[in-house]
Design an enzyme around this catalytic site. Structure first.
Site, mmCIF file in Angstrom:
data_model
loop_
_atom_site.group_PDB
_atom_site.id
_atom_site.type_symbol
_atom_site.label_atom_id
_atom_site.label_comp_id
_atom_site.label_asym_id
_atom_site.label_seq_id
_atom_site.Cartn_x
_atom_site.Cartn_y
_atom_site.Cartn_z
ATOM 1 N N GLU A 33 107.594 -57.611 52.072
ATOM 2 C CA GLU A 33 107.887 -56.528 51.120
ATOM 3 C C GLU A 33 109.385 -56.486 50.840
ATOM 4 O OE1 GLU A 33 105.370 -55.543 49.236
ATOM 5 O OE2 GLU A 33 104.253 -54.776 50.950
ATOM 6 N N SER A 67 95.271 -45.596 24.797
ATOM 7 C CA SER A 67 95.044 -45.534 26.237
ATOM 8 C C SER A 67 93.822 -44.651 26.480
ATOM 9 C CB SER A 67 96.272 -44.951 26.949
ATOM 10 O OG SER A 67 95.887 -44.537 28.253
ATOM 11 N N GLY A 122 101.100 -48.120 44.807
ATOM 12 C CA GLY A 122 101.686 -49.348 45.357
ATOM 13 C C GLY A 122 100.792 -50.556 45.164
ATOM 14 N N SER A 125 99.636 -51.151 39.251
ATOM 15 C CA SER A 125 98.899 -50.912 38.013
ATOM 16 C C SER A 125 99.719 -51.400 36.821
ATOM 17 C CB SER A 125 98.580 -49.432 37.863
ATOM 18 O OG SER A 125 99.750 -48.666 38.018
ATOM 19 N N SER A 126 101.050 -51.295 36.903
ATOM 20 C CA SER A 126 101.852 -51.712 35.748
ATOM 21 C C SER A 126 101.806 -53.230 35.569
ATOM 22 C CB SER A 126 103.288 -51.199 35.860
ATOM 23 O OG SER A 126 103.903 -51.693 37.009
ATOM 24 N N ASP A 170 104.343 -58.993 41.917
ATOM 25 C CA ASP A 170 103.175 -58.291 41.387
ATOM 26 C C ASP A 170 102.556 -59.040 40.212
ATOM 27 O OD1 ASP A 170 104.199 -56.540 43.184
ATOM 28 O OD2 ASP A 170 104.713 -54.985 41.749
HETATM 29 C C1 GLA Z 1 107.258 -53.519 43.834
HETATM 30 C C2 GLA Z 1 107.919 -54.595 42.969
HETATM 31 C C3 GLA Z 1 107.775 -55.978 43.591
HETATM 32 C C4 GLA Z 1 108.202 -55.988 45.045
HETATM 33 C C5 GLA Z 1 107.561 -54.823 45.801
HETATM 34 C C6 GLA Z 1 108.077 -54.709 47.200
HETATM 35 O O1 GLA Z 1 105.882 -53.685 43.853
HETATM 36 O O2 GLA Z 1 107.359 -54.606 41.683
HETATM 37 O O3 GLA Z 1 108.501 -56.926 42.830
HETATM 38 O O4 GLA Z 1 109.590 -55.976 45.154
HETATM 39 O O5 GLA Z 1 107.777 -53.590 45.152
HETATM 40 O O6 GLA Z 1 107.734 -55.814 47.944
#
Ligand code: GLA
Length: 383
Positions: A33, A67, A122, A125-126, A170
Site C-alpha cells: 500500500e 449517472s 478503498g 470505484s473511481s 487501481d
Molecule cells: C489509492 C491510490 C493508489 C494507491 C493506493 C494505496 O487507492 O489510487 O494508487 O496509492 O491508494 O496503496
C-alpha cells in the site's frame, strides 16, 4: 447489478435505442500500500463488483451522460474548457481528454452507468469508472491504445481532472484483472505476473468501516510529497535513487537529520512495505499463509503508526481480528477510512464476522459491511 438494469435506464433516457455495454471492476490489494507511486511493488486483484456502462456514439461533439445511481444528468463537450462541474462526470470527461491527448479521435456519445463498488471504501470505484470508459471508448472509436495506456489514462484522469496524485495500481488492476489470480505488479517497469490465489482452508473478507474521510485526497497528496522530499534528500548522496524503491533503511538513516521526523516515518514505512510485498510473494509460493498474515499485520501497524493513514475505527477492526485469531488483517487501499482486508481460516470465519459485527456496533452504533472477496476479470465488453 446487471446489464438489464443499466440497459433499461439507458433506453429510458436516450430515446429507446441501445448501445454497447462495458464493465470494469474495483480491486482489492493483498499487500503493498502506497508503494505504487514510490516505484515499488503491489499485489492487487480485481473483484466481482464494479461499474457497468451502456454507450452509444451519437454523431455529435457532445457527451450526454447519466449517472443511474445519483440520478444526475450532465452534458459536456470534448474540449478542455468544457469540463463539467459534477465530480462523477469529471471522471468521464478526463478519460475523454486523456484519450484525445494521446491522439485518439473520439466524438460524442450517450451513456448511462451504474455501479456496485461501494464508494469511498478503498476498493477503487473511481478506477472502475475510468477503466470502463477508457476501455470502451478505445474500442468503440478504434483508438488502438494498448491496455497499459488505458490504465495510464485512468491514472492521468485522477491527476489532471480529479486532484488525486495517485499511483497506477487501481487502474492497472481494473484493466488487467484475471479471475482467480492476484497480480504482482512492478509499478516502475509495469512488469507483471499473475499469481493464482486459492488459499485452501482460508477466506479473504473485507470489513467496511463505513467511514469516509473527506480530506482523503489532500492527505493522500501530502503523503506522496513526503516521499518525494525523502527521495530528494537521499539523492544528494546517492544520485541514482529515483524512487524510494531504490533506497534502503541505511540510506534513509544517513539523511535523518536533513528531513522532518514526519517525512522520515513516511519513508520508513514505504521502504519496509516494498520489502513486505516481496516477502509475501515468497511465502505464497511456499503456501505459507501464516507469514502472509503476519506481514499484513505489520502493514497495518505501519499504515497506522508511521504512515498515519488509518483511523480509530479501522484500528478497532484490526484489534478485533487479532483477538479472533484471524491470520492476517490490515487497512486496505489509500486509507483514512474504508475497509480492512482479512485473511481468515475457514473454521474461524463465522465467529470472527459475528464478533466483529457485534463489537463494532456496540462501539460505533452501526455495523461494518462484510464483503467476501471473489477475484474476477478486468475490463471487458458485455454485449
Ligand atoms: C489509492 C491510490 C493508489 C494507491 C493506493 C494505496 O487507492 O489510487 O494508487 O496509492 O491508494 O496503496
Amino acid at each position: 447489478m446487471d446489464i438489464e438494469f443499466v440497459r433499461s435506464r439507458f433506453i429510458k433516457h436516450f430515446d429507446g435505442t441501445t448501445g454497447s455495454v462495458y464493465a470494469s471492476p474495483g480491486r482489492i490489494n493483498l499487500i503493498g500500500e502506497h508503494t505504487d507511486y514510490n516505484g515499488g511493488f503491489v499485489f492487487p486483484g480485481a473483484v466481482d463488483k464494479g461499474m457497468i456502462a451502456e454507450i452509444k456514439i451519437n454523431g455529435t461533439d457532445k457527451v450526454r451522460a447519466y449517472s443511474i445511481d445519483l440520478k444526475d444528468y450532465v452534458e459536456f463537450g470534448l474540449n478542455e474548457e468544457d469540463a463539467p462541474r459534477a465530480s462523477w462526470a469529471r471522471y468521464i470527461f478526463g478519460v475523454c481528454r486523456e484519450i484525445i491527448k494521446r491522439g485518439g479521435k473520439i466524438g460524442g456519445f450517450n451513456t448511462a452507468f451504474a455501479g456496485d463498488v461501494p464508494l469511498g471504501a478503498g476498493m477503487s470505484s473511481s478506477a472502475a469508472l475510468e477503466s470502463t470508459y477508457a476501455y470502451a471508448l478505445n474500442e468503440m472509436f478504434d483508438c488502438k491504445l494498448d491496455k497499459f495506456e488505458l490504465a495510464k489514462i485512468g491514472q492521468a484522469t485522477e491527476h489532471n481532472y480529479c486532484g488525486v496524485n495517485c499511483g497506477i495500481m487501481d487502474q492497472f488492476a481494473s484493466v488487467f484483472g484475471k479471475a482467480g489470480s492476484l497480480i504482482r505488479l512492478d509499478c516502475r517497469s509495469l512488469e507483471y505476473q499473475y499469481f493464482p490465489f486459492n488459499p485452501v482452508g482460508y477466506k479473504l473478507v473485507l470489513l467496511d468501516s463505513v467511514v469516509k474521510h473527506e480530506l482523503a485526497s489532500s492527505a493522500y497528496n501530502k503523503r506522496r510529497e513526503s516521499c518525494e522530499r525523502a527521495v530528494a534528500a537521499i539523492q544528494k548522496k546517492h544520485p541514482h535513487v529515483e524512487f524510494l524503491r531504490d533506497a534502503n533503511m541505511g540510506w534513509l538513516e544517513e539523511v535523518k537529520g536533513d528531513i522532518s521526523a514526519e517525512d522520515y516515518m513516511r519513508a520508513e514505512y514505504v521502504i519496509e512495505e516494498i520489502q513486505r510485498v516481496l516477502d509475501v510473494c515468497d511465502a505464497l509460493e511456499k503456501g505459507d499463509y501464516e507469514t502472509v498474515g503476519q506481514k499484513m499485520y505489520e502493514t497495518h501497524y505501519g499504515m497506522s503508526k508511521l504512515y498515519e493513514v488509518s483511523c480509530e475505527e479501522l484500528d478497532f477492526l484490526n484489534d478485533i481480528a487479532k483477538q479472533c485469531g484471524v491470520t492476517g488483517s490490515r487497512v486496505m487501499g489509500g486509507g483514512f477510512g474504508g475497509c480492512t482486508i482479512n485473511l481468515v481460516k475457514d473454521d474461524k470465519y463465522d465467529a470472527f464476522i459475528t464478533e466483529a459485527t457485534a463489537a463494532y456496533q456496540a462501539k460505533y452504533g452501526r455495523k461494518p459491511k462484510v464483503y467476501d472477496v471473489v477475484i474476477s476479470d478486468g475490463s471487458r465488453k458485455l454485449c
